[in-house]
Design an enzyme around this catalytic site. Structure first.
Site, PDB file in Angstrom:
ATOM      1  N   GLU A   1     -22.401 -53.377  91.015  1.00 16.65           N
ATOM      2  CA  GLU A   1     -23.458 -52.178  90.927  1.00 16.65           C
ATOM      3  C   GLU A   1     -23.784 -52.033  92.248  1.00 16.65           C
ATOM      4  O   GLU A   1     -23.848 -51.020  92.896  1.00 16.65           O
ATOM      5  CB  GLU A   1     -24.319 -52.064  89.824  1.00 16.65           C
ATOM      6  CG  GLU A   1     -23.937 -52.047  88.446  1.00 16.65           C
ATOM      7  CD  GLU A   1     -24.959 -52.229  87.496  1.00 16.65           C
ATOM      8  OE1 GLU A   1     -25.453 -53.101  87.337  1.00 16.65           O
ATOM      9  OE2 GLU A   1     -24.978 -51.267  86.520  1.00 16.65           O
TER      10      GLU A   1
ATOM     11  N   GLU B   1     -21.959 -57.343  81.584  1.00 20.47           N
ATOM     12  CA  GLU B   1     -23.209 -57.217  80.759  1.00 20.47           C
ATOM     13  C   GLU B   1     -22.899 -57.068  79.387  1.00 20.47           C
ATOM     14  O   GLU B   1     -23.815 -57.813  78.465  1.00 20.47           O
ATOM     15  CB  GLU B   1     -23.754 -56.031  81.143  1.00 20.47           C
ATOM     16  CG  GLU B   1     -24.377 -56.049  82.534  1.00 20.47           C
ATOM     17  CD  GLU B   1     -23.345 -55.597  83.878  1.00 20.47           C
ATOM     18  OE1 GLU B   1     -22.224 -55.840  83.595  1.00 20.47           O
ATOM     19  OE2 GLU B   1     -23.889 -55.280  84.979  1.00 20.47           O
TER      20      GLU B   1
HETATM   21  N1  T1G Z   1     -28.843 -65.015  86.392  1.00 22.79           N
HETATM   22  C1  T1G Z   1     -29.649 -66.249  86.687  1.00 22.79           C
HETATM   23  N2  T1G Z   1     -28.848 -67.371  86.573  1.00 22.79           N
HETATM   24  C2  T1G Z   1     -27.691 -67.229  86.703  1.00 22.79           C
HETATM   25  C3  T1G Z   1     -26.813 -66.267  86.684  1.00 22.79           C
HETATM   26  C4  T1G Z   1     -27.489 -64.947  86.672  1.00 22.79           C
HETATM   27  N3  T1G Z   1     -26.784 -63.900  86.513  1.00 22.79           N
HETATM   28  N4  T1G Z   1     -25.491 -66.364  86.686  1.00 22.79           N
HETATM   29  C5  T1G Z   1     -25.491 -67.860  86.831  1.00 22.79           C
HETATM   30  N5  T1G Z   1     -26.575 -68.364  86.637  1.00 22.79           N
HETATM   31  C6  T1G Z   1     -26.984 -69.735  86.911  1.00 22.79           C
HETATM   32  C7  T1G Z   1     -26.527 -70.572  85.631  1.00 22.79           C
HETATM   33  O1  T1G Z   1     -27.375 -70.321  84.476  1.00 22.79           O
HETATM   34  C8  T1G Z   1     -26.318 -72.092  86.132  1.00 22.79           C
HETATM   35  O2  T1G Z   1     -27.734 -72.444  86.316  1.00 22.79           O
HETATM   36  C9  T1G Z   1     -25.978 -71.843  87.610  1.00 22.79           C
HETATM   37  O3  T1G Z   1     -26.290 -70.292  87.851  1.00 22.79           O
HETATM   38  C10 T1G Z   1     -24.262 -71.600  87.836  1.00 22.79           C
HETATM   39  O4  T1G Z   1     -23.816 -70.827  86.893  1.00 22.79           O
HETATM   40  C11 T1G Z   1     -28.376 -54.959  85.917  1.00 22.79           C
HETATM   41  C12 T1G Z   1     -28.203 -56.189  83.677  1.00 22.79           C
HETATM   42  C13 T1G Z   1     -21.509 -66.328  88.308  1.00 22.79           C
HETATM   43  C14 T1G Z   1     -19.100 -66.680  87.140  1.00 22.79           C
HETATM   44  O5  T1G Z   1     -23.264 -61.875  83.464  1.00 22.79           O
HETATM   45  O6  T1G Z   1     -20.566 -65.463  84.717  1.00 22.79           O
HETATM   46  O7  T1G Z   1     -26.240 -57.898  86.139  1.00 22.79           O
HETATM   47  O8  T1G Z   1     -27.285 -74.435  84.703  1.00 22.79           O
HETATM   48  O9  T1G Z   1     -22.677 -72.965  85.637  1.00 22.79           O
HETATM   49  O10 T1G Z   1     -19.305 -71.846  86.260  1.00 22.79           O
HETATM   50  O11 T1G Z   1     -26.379 -54.082  85.090  1.00 22.79           O
HETATM   51  O12 T1G Z   1     -22.510 -68.121  86.236  1.00 22.79           O
HETATM   52  O13 T1G Z   1     -27.060 -74.817  87.290  1.00 22.79           O
HETATM   53  O14 T1G Z   1     -29.331 -74.250  86.214  1.00 22.79           O
HETATM   54  O15 T1G Z   1     -21.988 -70.400  85.313  1.00 22.79           O
HETATM   55  O16 T1G Z   1     -19.165 -71.385  88.710  1.00 22.79           O
HETATM   56  C15 T1G Z   1     -24.596 -59.849  84.956  1.00 22.79           C
HETATM   57  C16 T1G Z   1     -23.166 -64.496  84.734  1.00 22.79           C
HETATM   58  C17 T1G Z   1     -25.999 -60.260  84.646  1.00 22.79           C
HETATM   59  C18 T1G Z   1     -22.685 -63.424  85.461  1.00 22.79           C
HETATM   60  C19 T1G Z   1     -20.406 -68.673  87.865  1.00 22.79           C
HETATM   61  N6  T1G Z   1     -23.841 -60.882  85.397  1.00 22.79           N
HETATM   62  N7  T1G Z   1     -22.819 -65.624  85.261  1.00 22.79           N
HETATM   63  O17 T1G Z   1     -19.809 -69.535  87.177  1.00 22.79           O
HETATM   64  O18 T1G Z   1     -21.439 -71.576  87.373  1.00 22.79           O
HETATM   65  S1  T1G Z   1     -26.814 -58.914  83.785  1.00 22.79           S
HETATM   66  C20 T1G Z   1     -23.302 -61.955  84.614  1.00 22.79           C
HETATM   67  C21 T1G Z   1     -21.440 -66.097  85.250  1.00 22.79           C
HETATM   68  C22 T1G Z   1     -26.762 -57.707  84.988  1.00 22.79           C
HETATM   69  C23 T1G Z   1     -27.033 -55.187  85.552  1.00 22.79           C
HETATM   70  C24 T1G Z   1     -27.059 -56.001  84.358  1.00 22.79           C
HETATM   71  C25 T1G Z   1     -21.365 -67.416  86.120  1.00 22.79           C
HETATM   72  C26 T1G Z   1     -20.501 -67.295  87.282  1.00 22.79           C
HETATM   73  P1  T1G Z   1     -27.974 -74.125  86.117  1.00 22.79           P
HETATM   74  P2  T1G Z   1     -22.291 -71.429  86.095  1.00 22.79           P
HETATM   75  P3  T1G Z   1     -19.945 -71.081  87.341  1.00 22.79           P
END
Ligand code: T1G
Length: 700
Positions: free
Chosen positions: A105, A125
Site C-alpha cells: 500500500e 491481510e
Molecule cells: N508485524 C510485526 N511482526 C512481524 C510482521 C508484521 N507485519 N511480519 C513478520 N513479523 C515478525 C515475525 O513475528 C517474526 O518475529 C519475524 O518478524 C520474522 O517473521 C494496514 C493492516 C514477511 C513473509 O501479513 O508473511 O499491513 O518470531 O518468521 O518466514 O492494510 O513474516 O522472529 O520474533 O515470518 O522470513 C500484512 C506478515 C500485515 C505479512 C517473512 N502483512 N509476515 O517470513 O519470517 S496487516 C503480513 C509474513 C497490514 C494494512 C494491513 C512473513 C514474511 P519473531 P517470519 P519469514
C-alpha cells in the site's frame, strides 16, 4: 524519526531508507519517519525525485501486527500515504523481498514502483482476518483491474515481481543492484518528464464488469471463503471502488476494516500468525543449537503414509530411500508415490519435469544395507509396538553414528521404542498426518532421552519440508489424537442417545470444521479407531466408547475405503446409512443409554469442543504441550479446524473459561465424572478469570 527511517540525497535523487528489522514493519516510528522524510524531500529544492528503499532482507512487509488491538496512534498509514502521493515531485518505491500489506500500500502511494525479479508483492491481510485498510482495496484495482485485485486480496497470495509487472502493479523489473537500478529508473523518468502518477485521481477500469460480476465472484470463492468474515468485506470494498468516488470509497474501506479488526475472526487469525512462529521456540533448546546435517533420508515402510512421507523430502530436493520387505511391496509403494505426483501434475499444480526430478530423488531398497549412509531414518510401518521395536533394533545395528532415528507412530510410546536401541538420544517421534504429503502438521515427539540437537534439527528440517511442527511429550495419542479421542467419544455417545450421525456432522461442519467427526472417522478408517481402542490400555472405563464403530467394523463397514462405514459412499459424498442408525438403537438398548430428543445444536458443539478442550487443559498441566497456542496450531494444521476459530484453546479463551467450566459441570452432572471431571488447570484459570494464553505466557 530515529534511525528507522533516514533521508539522504545523491545529486538530484533523494533516498528515503527504512531500517526496522526484522521485516521493516510499519510501526509508529516508521510512519512518523516516513512522514518527516517525505516532508524533507518536498522541501529539498535539489531533490527532483525520491526513491523509497529498505535495508535488510525485505521491503516493508506490512503494518506492525503487534500494534493491532491497541489504540491506533497517529499518523495513521492512510494519512502518510496520501501525503506522499500528493507531492509534486516523483517518488519511486524500490522493492526487494516481500512488499506485503501496508508495504505494498505504501508502494502504491508512490508514483512509480520497481522491483528485483526475486521480489514478491501482495495484500495478505485476509489471512489475518483483515482487509487492506490503507487504501489498498482502492489502489490495487486501479493498478491491475478489479478481478485480479480481488483474486490477490481474497486469496492473500503474493505475486512474483514478474507477474506483478505484467499485471501493472510494478512498472519495472530491476536487474542487479536494486538501489542502482532504482536510481537509473528515477533518472529515466525525469528525463522523460514523467509526472506524479496518483492512483487516487484515476478510476477503475470497469470494462470487464457487468451486473453479474460481483455475484459470480462471490460464488466463485464461496467454498474457500466459507465461514470467514473478511473476504466478503474485501468484495464490498471493491464494489465501492467501482461505484464510488475515491474519497467516499476510502471512507467505506475504513469502516469495513474496523469491522474486521473488531471481529473475533481477526483476533483468532492474528493469534495463529504468532502461534505458528512460537511453536519452534523450545524453552530448553537454545535457538543456536548446532544442527546435524541431513543430506539423505530413509523411510521404512512404503505404505500410504511412508510414500507420502518420502514425497516431502523429495519435494525439498533431498534424496530419499524407501525401504520395503519385498519387491511387490516396494513397487506398490513407488506406485503410490507416482500416483500422487501424477494427480498433482494433472491438476496443473506441478510440471512433469518437476515430477520427474522428485521421482529421481526417490530410490528403493529391500534391505537395510541401502540405508547405512542416511542421516535421518523415519519408520512408518504398521502401528504395532512389537514390530516397531524389532525395526528399531535393526536400525540400531545399521544406521550410521549420529543418524536421527524417527518413528511415525501416531500414539505409541517413544521411550519404549527408544529403549530398543543403544542410542535413545537419537530417537524422536515424527508423527505425520494423512495424507502425509499434504497435511502441514507434524508432531515431533520428544522422548525422555532425545538429544537437544535432535530436536533442533527436527524442527529445522520440518520447516525445510514445509511442515508446521509442534514439539510434544510422550503420552497415548500425544496432543492431537489424545484430544480428538474425547471429541470422537462424544460423537459416538450422542449417536447412542439417538442423534443421527449426519446431524452431528452438520453441526460440526456449520461451526467451521472441514468435516464432521463421523466423516473423519470414515475417512481415516473405522478399523483404525478400533485398533486405537485396543492399544489404549489406560483408557477411561467407558462401556459406550465407540461401540457403534466396533459393530460397523464387525460388519466390514470400514469407512470410505469400503464404500461404507458410518455413512455409505457412492461417490465421496456421505449418505446416511440406516444400518448405522439400527446399530446405534440396538447398542443403546443393550447398554441402557437414555434417548435424547431434546438435544440442541449448542449442546452438540459444546460436547464436541469442551471434551476436547478439557483434555487440552490436562495436556498443558502435564507438560505434554509447551503452550496452549501449540495445541491451536495442531488443530488448525492437522485436523481441519478453521483458522477463524483460532484453535481449541483460543476458542475456549474467546468463549470465557468460566463459561466452558460451567458447561462441563453441567455435563458432569448428567454423564458422570469419568468423562467430565473438569481439568484442574481449567478450574484454576476459570476461577481466576484468566485465559490459557495468559497462563502459557506466564510460564514462558
Ligand atoms: N508485524 C510485526 N511482526 C512481524 C510482521 C508484521 N507485519 N511480519 C513478520 N513479523 C515478525 C515475525 O513475528 C517474526 O518475529 C519475524 O518478524 C520474522 O517473521 C494496514 C493492516 C514477511 C513473509 O501479513 O508473511 O499491513 O518470531 O518468521 O518466514 O492494510 O513474516 O522472529 O520474533 O515470518 O522470513 C500484512 C506478515 C500485515 C505479512 C517473512 N502483512 N509476515 O517470513 O519470517 S496487516 C503480513 C509474513 C497490514 C494494512 C494491513 C512473513 C514474511 P519473531 P517470519 P519469514
Amino acid at each position: 524519526m530515529g534511525d528507522v527511517v533516514s533521508y539522504s540525497r545523491e545529486g538530484e535523487i533523494a533516498y528515503i531508507t527504512v531500517n526496522n528489522p526484522p521485516v521493516n514493519a510499519l510501526s509508529l516510528p516508521v510512519r512518523q519517519g516516513l512522514q518527516q522524510c517525505f516532508q524533507q524531500f518536498a522541501a529539498d529544492g535539489e531533490a527532483k525525485a525520491a526513491v523509497l528503499i529498505c535495508d535488510g532482507r525485505t521491503f516493508i512487509a506490512g503494518a506492525d501486527i503487534t500494534e493491532f488491538g491497541k489504540p491506533p496512534q497517529d499518523p495513521w498509514l492512510p494519512k502518510v500515504i496520501h501525503e506522499m502521493e500528493a507531492l509534486d515531485k516523483i517518488t519511486i518505491a524500490a522493492i526487494h523481498g516481500t512488499a506485503l500489506g501496508g508495504g505494498l500500500e505504501t508502494a502504491m502511494g508512490c508514483h512509480y514502483r520497481c522491483a528485483v525479479a526475486s521480489a514478491q508483492v501482495g495484500l495478505p491481510e485476509v489471512t489475518l482476518g483483515l482487509l487492506p485498510g490503507a487504501t489498498g482495496t482502492q489502489r490495487l484495482p486501479r493498478l491491475i483491474g478489479p478481478k485480479a485485485a480481488l483474486d490477490a486480496m481474497v486469496s492473500g497470495r503474493p505475486m512474483p515481481a514478474k507477474k506483478a509487472c505484467e499485471a501493472g502493479a510494478i512498472d519495472k523489473i530491476v536487474d542487479g543492484d536494486l538501489k542502482a537500478g532504482a536510481t537509473a529508473f528515477a533518472k529515466e523518468l525525469l528525463a522523460q518528464g514523467a509526472k506524479p502518477r496518483r492512483l487516487s485521481e484515476e478510476v477503475v477500469d470497469t470494462s470487464g464488469i457487468d451486473e453479474h460480476f460481483f455475484a459470480e465472484y462471490r460464488n466463485s470463492v464461496a467454498k474457500s471463503a466459507r465461514g470467514f468474515f473478511a473476504p466478503e468485506q474485501i468484495i464490498k470494498c471493491v464494489e465501492a471502488a467501482v461505484s464510488m468516488p475515491y474519497a467516499d470509497a476510502v471512507k467505506r474501506e475504513n469502516e469495513l476494516f474496523m469491522e474486521c479488526m473488531m471481529s473475533p475472526h481477526s483476533a483468532a487469525q492474528r493469534h495463529l500468525f504468532f502461534a505458528e512462529r512460537a511453536c519452534s521456540k523450545i524453552p530448553d533448546v537454545p535457538a543456536d543449537t548446532p544442527l546435524r546435517e541431513i543430506k539423505k533420508v530413509a523411510v521404512i515402510g512404503g505404505g500410504t503414509m511412508g510414500g507420502g512421507i518420502a514425497m516431502n523430502f523429495a519435494n525439498a530436493g533431498i534424496p530419499v530411500v524407501l525401504k520395503e520387505i519385498n519387491p511387490e511391496a516396494l513397487d506398490r509403494g513407488l506406485d503410490i508415490i507416482r500416483g500422487n505426483y501424477d494427480a498433482t501434475v494433472k491438476k496443473g499444480r506441478m510440471s512433469p519435469e518437476a515430477m520427474d526430478q522428485c521421482m529421481g530423488l526417490i530410490s528403493g531398497a529391500l534391505d537395510y544395507a541401502g540405508i547405512g549412509d542416511c542421516d535421518l531414518i523415519i519408520e512408518a510401518v504398521f502401528e504395532n509396538m512389537a514390530l516397531k521395536k524389532e525395526i528399531f533394533g535393526e536400525l540400531d545395528k545399521v544406521a550410521k553414528k549420529g543418524a536421527i532415528l524417527a518413528s511415525n507412530t501416531s500414539t505409541l510410546n517413544i521411550d519404549e521404542i527408544a529403549a530398543s536401541t543403544s542410542r535413545p538420544e537419537d530417537v524422536i517421534g515424527w508423527h505425520f498426518f494423512a495424507p502425509a504429503n499434504v497435511m502441514t502438521l507434524l508432531e515431533l515427539v520428544r522422548g525422555a532421552k532425545t538429544a537437544k540437537d535432535v530436536i533442533a534439527t527436527s524442527l529445522a528440517m520440518s520447516k525445510k519440508i514445509r511442515k508446521t511442527a509442534i514439539l510434544v511429550g510422550v503420552c497415548f495419542g500425544f496432543v492431537g489424537n489424545r484430544m480428538f479421542f474425547p471429541y470422537q467419544r462424544e460423537a459416538g455417545l450422542m449417536m447412542l442417545e439417538g442423534v443421527p450421525a449426519e446431524r452431528i456432522d452438520k453441526v460440526a461442519y456449520d461451526w467451521g470444521w472441514a468435516m464432521g467427526p463421523n466423516g473423519v472417522a470414515d475417512l481415516s478408517g473405522l478399523d483404525v479407531l478400533v485398533k486405537v481402542k485396543n492399544e489404549w490400555t489406560e483408557r477411561p472405563d467407558d462401556p459406550t466408547l465407540w461401540v457403534i464403530i466396533e459393530k460397523l467394523v464387525e460388519q466390514g463397514r470400514l469407512g470410505q475405503k469400503t464404500k461404507a462405514g458410518i455413512f455409505t459412499y457412492s461417490g465421496r459424498a456421505p449418505v446416511p446409512a440406516p444400518e448405522t442408525a439400527a446399530i446405534a438403537k440396538a447398542e443403546a438398548e443393550r447398554l441402557g443409554v437414555a434417548q435424547r430428543t431434546d438435544m440442541s445444536d449448542e449442546e452438540i458443539i459444546e460436547r464436541l469442543m469442551y471434551s476436547m478442550i478439557n483434555e487440552g487443559a490436562l495436556i498443558l498441566d502435564e507438560g505434554i504441550a509447551i503452550r496452549s497456542s501449540d495445541i491451536d496450531v495442531c488443530f488448525v494444521h492437522g485436523y481441519g479446524m478453521p483458522r477463524y476459530r483460532g484453535g481449541p484453546m483460543q476458542y475456549a479463551d474467546s468463549v470465557g473459561l468460566d463459561k466452558v467450566l460451567a458447561a462441563i459441570e453441567k455435563y458432569r452432572a448428567r454423564y458422570g465424572d469419568t468423562n467430565w471431571t473438569p481439568a484442574p488447570l481449567l478450574v484454576k484459570l476459570a476461577k481466576a478469570g484468566k485465559t490459557f494464553a495468559e497462563w502459557s505466557a506466564a510460564k514462558g
